[in-house]
Design an enzyme around this catalytic site. Structure first.
Site, PDB file in Angstrom:
ATOM      1  N   ARG A   1       7.178  -4.606  22.821  1.00 51.15           N
ATOM      2  CA  ARG A   1       6.145  -4.788  23.846  1.00 51.15           C
ATOM      3  C   ARG A   1       6.396  -3.891  25.060  1.00 51.15           C
ATOM      4  O   ARG A   1       6.221  -4.307  26.202  1.00 51.15           O
ATOM      5  CB  ARG A   1       6.084  -6.245  24.283  1.00 51.15           C
ATOM      6  CG  ARG A   1       5.629  -7.159  23.173  1.00 51.15           C
ATOM      7  CD  ARG A   1       5.430  -8.548  23.671  1.00 51.15           C
ATOM      8  NE  ARG A   1       5.049  -9.424  22.564  1.00 51.15           N
ATOM      9  CZ  ARG A   1       4.989 -10.720  22.651  1.00 51.15           C
ATOM     10  NH1 ARG A   1       5.298 -11.320  23.789  1.00 51.15           N
ATOM     11  NH2 ARG A   1       4.636 -11.443  21.610  1.00 51.15           N
ATOM     12  N   CYS A   2       6.796  -2.677  24.801  1.00 50.64           N
ATOM     13  CA  CYS A   2       7.161  -1.727  25.835  1.00 50.64           C
ATOM     14  C   CYS A   2       6.167  -0.575  25.818  1.00 50.64           C
ATOM     15  O   CYS A   2       5.591  -0.257  24.771  1.00 50.64           O
ATOM     16  CB  CYS A   2       8.579  -1.216  25.536  1.00 50.64           C
ATOM     17  SG  CYS A   2       9.195   0.085  26.621  1.00 50.64           S
ATOM     18  N   GLY A   3       5.980   0.070  26.941  1.00 50.69           N
ATOM     19  CA  GLY A   3       5.130   1.249  26.978  1.00 50.69           C
ATOM     20  C   GLY A   3       5.647   2.366  26.091  1.00 50.69           C
ATOM     21  O   GLY A   3       4.887   3.244  25.676  1.00 50.69           O
TER      22      GLY A   3
END
Length: 162
Positions: free
Chosen positions: A35-37
């Site tokens: 769930r990271c850029g």
């Protein structure tokens, strides 16, 4: 104890060492999060793994939830996300901490190695990359924003395979 002999379980919880996960081949060890850029880097990591696997190279993904809770999933959720969303075939380890007092021993060794700016120490964010030689020596460290297809990283992988 050698870095390659450090115990680190597979994502499914089965016991392993870094040597088991790399099969004694050069490897890129990357702390990952879903769930990271930077999560789209999974695409490039899988491409790197596929491109060089036949020459004896692997990527090892190490899930970590230390950076703003960006890897909250269970092992089953992580495995499904990586497989379905990004087609990941490289090995994934158990979720670990890469910094702080509960830092996994693998990362205690890895973080002693300086990055391209000559700075050792804590992992800065998700998707920091460590290139290991077949004997477990750390031969490169790249910041999270360095993409898997960056010429510096690819050149180092090719040199490790020479």
């Amino acid at each position: 104890m050698s870095l390659l002999d450090q115990p680190i379980a597979r994502l499914d919880g089965t016991p392993a060492t870094l040597r088991d996960l790399t099969d004694g081949r050069p490897a890129l060890v990357v702390n990952v999060a879903s769930r990271c850029g930077l999560t789209p880097q999974y695409t490039g990591l899988e491409a790197l793994h596929e491109q060089y696997a036949e020459r004896g190279f692997t990527v090892v993904g190490v899930p970590c939830n230390q950076f703003m809770g960006q890897e909250p999933g269970s092992p089953e959720e992580i495995a499904e996300f990586c497989s379905v969303t990004y087609g990941v075939t490289f090995p994934l380890t158990e979720k670990v901490e890469v910094n702080g007092p509960d830092r996994h021993p693998v990362y205690a060794d890895l973080t002693e190695v300086p990055n391209e700016q000559g700075e050792a120490g804590d992992v800065q964010w998700n998707f920091e990359k460590f290139l290991l030689a077949a004997d477990g020596a750390v031969i490169g460290r790249w910041s999270p924003t360095v993409e898997p297809d960056d010429v510096r990283l690819v050149t180092a992988v090719e040199a490790a395979l020479a």
